[in-house]
Design an enzyme around this catalytic site. Structure first.
Site, PDB file in Angstrom:
ATOM      1  N   GLU A  50      59.812  41.060-106.286  1.00  0.00           N
ATOM      2  CA  GLU A  50      58.838  41.478-105.286  1.00  0.00           C
ATOM      3  C   GLU A  50      57.537  40.687-105.401  1.00  0.00           C
ATOM      4  O   GLU A  50      56.914  40.361-104.398  1.00  0.00           O
ATOM      5  CB  GLU A  50      58.559  42.976-105.396  1.00  0.00           C
ATOM      6  CG  GLU A  50      59.734  43.862-104.992  1.00  0.00           C
ATOM      7  CD  GLU A  50      60.194  43.612-103.559  1.00  0.00           C
ATOM      8  OE1 GLU A  50      59.398  43.076-102.761  1.00  0.00           O
ATOM      9  OE2 GLU A  50      61.346  43.940-103.237  1.00  0.00           O
ATOM     10  N   TYR A 133      52.294  47.787-101.255  1.00  0.00           N
ATOM     11  CA  TYR A 133      53.636  47.322-100.918  1.00  0.00           C
ATOM     12  C   TYR A 133      54.539  47.279-102.153  1.00  0.00           C
ATOM     13  O   TYR A 133      55.644  47.859-102.155  1.00  0.00           O
ATOM     14  CB  TYR A 133      53.617  45.924-100.259  1.00  0.00           C
ATOM     15  CG  TYR A 133      55.010  45.377-100.261  1.00  0.00           C
ATOM     16  CD1 TYR A 133      55.955  45.849 -99.355  1.00  0.00           C
ATOM     17  CD2 TYR A 133      55.435  44.486-101.260  1.00  0.00           C
ATOM     18  CE1 TYR A 133      57.265  45.440 -99.408  1.00  0.00           C
ATOM     19  CE2 TYR A 133      56.746  44.070-101.311  1.00  0.00           C
ATOM     20  CZ  TYR A 133      57.656  44.543-100.386  1.00  0.00           C
ATOM     21  OH  TYR A 133      58.955  44.152-100.464  1.00  0.00           O
ATOM     22  N   ASP A 151      55.435  45.717 -95.395  1.00  0.00           N
ATOM     23  CA  ASP A 151      55.054  44.305 -95.448  1.00  0.00           C
ATOM     24  C   ASP A 151      54.973  43.762 -94.022  1.00  0.00           C
ATOM     25  O   ASP A 151      55.042  44.520 -93.052  1.00  0.00           O
ATOM     26  CB  ASP A 151      56.057  43.520 -96.291  1.00  0.00           C
ATOM     27  CG  ASP A 151      57.401  43.431 -95.595  1.00  0.00           C
ATOM     28  OD1 ASP A 151      57.680  44.266 -94.731  1.00  0.00           O
ATOM     29  OD2 ASP A 151      58.175  42.511 -95.912  1.00  0.00           O
TER      30      ASP A 151
END
Length: 362
Positions: A50, A133, A151
Site C-alpha cells: 500500500e 487511506y 483513494d
DNA sequence: AAGCCGGGGAG
DNA sequence: CTCCCAGGCTT
C-alpha cells in the site's frame, strides 16, 4: 447543504446497495489481477504494498515489491536494516519519505507491538506514513474490517456511479466519500469490496475513456445512465511547476574518484546522494569556482558542459547543466561530501536525475 | 486550504 | 504538452 449525513442520506436514497455489493464483489473475485501482494493476507506485506502503491502504478511497483520483500521478509528484518539500505531498495520509486516513514513505523511496531501490525484503527493511524487511506486498506484487506479506503480510484468510480460533482481535490470531498463507503461497504467481505472499487477504477472505470460496456456495475451507474461519465470526477487544476537552473559538477581527483554528497535530512530527496549542485539562479557563472571554494574548500576549474538534463518533479523542474571540472588544489572540507570510487557509486542511493548524470562519469 | 514530496506512462 | 497514479505530512 444541511450537514454531511443529510447529504449522504440524500445521495444514497435510491441506491440499490445490496445488488451493487454483489455485482462488484463477484466481478472482483472473477477478474482480479494476480499480484504478488495478493498471495496472502500478511499485514506486513499488505502494508508495504500500500505504501509503494501511493501515487504509483501497479506495473511500476511489482518488481520493487518483490525485491523489497525478498530483502526484508519480516518486520524484524526491516527494523534492523540501515536506512541507506532501505533507500537503496527504494531507489527510483520516488517519494522517498515513504521509505523512511515505513521503516520508522515498522520499528515502532517491532518495539511497541511485538512485531504484530496493530488491528486498532487509532494505533495504526498513529504510525508514520499511515494516513486515512493506508489505515483503511490495511484494516480491510489484511484484517477483514469494514473500513473505508478512499483513494483516487474510489473517488472517480463513486463520483460516476453516484453522480457526485463535488471537487475531489478538496479534502472535505474525501471525507464525504469515506462517509458514503461506511454506508455501502459489504460487512461480509469488505476486502473484496474495497479492492473491487480500486480494481474497477484501474481496469474499467479509467480516467480518460472508461469501458462502460464492460462494466459490471453499469446498471448502478448514474453517470452512465445520463451519459456524463466523461465529465466526472470534477477536479480543480493544479498549477504548473517552477523551473530552477543548476550546474551539476563532475569532479574527479587524481585517484579517479568522483565527488558526491548526501542531501539534507529533510526536504526534497532527503538523505539520498547526488553530485554537487550549484544554484545558478543565485550564482554568476564566472563566480562558480569562488562559490565552490567557499562551500567545499577546493579550487576547481569548470570545463565545458557535456549535457543538459531536464528533470520534472511534481512541484518544480530542475534544469541541470552537467559540467566536468578539474580539481586543482585544496582539501575537501564539507560535512556531507566525499570522494568515491566509480565502481562504488552503485552502492549509494541516487535519485533518477543523478543516475543520469552518473552516466557521464566514464 | 495549500504547498511539498518523484517518477513514469498514457493519450 | 497534460493528466494522474492503491496519499501523507507540514505549514
Amino acid at each position: 447543504m444541511k450537514n454531511k449525513q443529510a447529504q449522504i442520506n440524500d445521495i444514497l436514497a435510491d441506491f440499490d446497495k445490496n445488488n451493487f455489493q454483489q455485482d462488484l464483489i463477484n466481478w472482483f473475485k472473477k477478474e482480479q489481477r494476480s499480484l504478488p501482494w495478493r498471495d496472502n493476507q500478511d499485514p506486513y506485506r499488505v502494508w508495504v504494498s500500500e505504501i509503494m502503491l501511493q501515487q504509483t502504478k501497479v506495473d511500476t511497483v511489482i518488481p520493487y515489491f518483490n525485491r523489497f520483500i525478498e530483502k526484508f521478509p519480516t518486520p524484524e528484518k526491516l527494523a534492523e536494516a540501515d536506512e541507506q539500505e532501505v533507500l537503496k531498495a527504494w531507489e527510483g520509486l520516488g517519494y522517498y519519505s515513504r521509505a523512511r516513514n515505513l521503516q520508522n513505523a515498522i520499528r515502532e511496531v517491532v518495539s511497541d507491538y511485538g512485531g504484530k501490525v496493530p488491528e486498532e484503527a487509532d494505533e495504526l493511524a498513529s504510525l508514520k506514513g499511515v494516513g486515512p487511506y493506508t489505515k483503511g486498506a490495511i484494516l480491510s484487506i489484511a484484517y477483514d474490517k469494514p473500513e473505508p479506503a478512499v483513494d483516487g480510484n474510489v473517488m472517480r468510480v463513486l463520483s460516476r456511479i453516484l453522480h457526485i460533482q463535488d471537487d475531489i481535490a478538496k479534502q472535505s470531498t474525501k471525507k464525504l466519500f469515506e462517509g458514503i463507503i461506511r454506508e455501502v461497504i459489504s460487512q461480509e467481505d469488505p476486502s473484496s469490496f474495497n479492492q473491487g472499487l480500486m480494481e474497477l477504477g484501474a481496469l474499467v472505470c479509467t480516467p480518460k475513456s472508461p469501458s462502460c460496456m464492460l462494466c459490471p456495475v453499469q446498471e448502478h451507474c448514474r453517470a452512465y445512465q445520463e451519459g456524463v461519465e466523461q465529465e466526472l470526477p470534477v477536479k480543480t487544476k493544479t498549477k504548473k511547476q517552477k523551473k530552477v537552473p543548476y550546474a551539476a559538477l563532475l569532479i574527479t581527483n587524481e585517484q579517479g574518484e568522483v565527488l558526491v554528497q548526501q542531501r539534507p535530512e529533510q526536504g526534497l530527496l532527503a538523505n539520498l546522494w547526488e553530485f554537487p549542485m550549484v544554484p545558478m539562479e543565485d550564482i554568476d557563472r564566472e563566480h562558480l569556482p569562488h562559490w565552490f571554494f567557499g562551500e567545499y574548500g577546493m579550487m576547481i576549474t569548470p570545463g565545458k558542459a557535456v549535457d543538459k538534463i531536464k528533470h520534472v518533479f511534481s512541484h518544480l523542474i530542475w534544469d541541470l547543466e552537467i559540467i566536468p571540472c578539474t580539481f586543482d588544489k585544496g582539501e575537501l572540507d564539507h560535512p556531507r561530501a566525499r570522494f568515491v570510487a566509480m565502481d562504488e557509486l552503485e552502492s549509494y542511493p541516487f535519485p533518477v536525475s543523478h543516475q543520469k548524470i552518473a552516466k557521464h562519469c566514464k
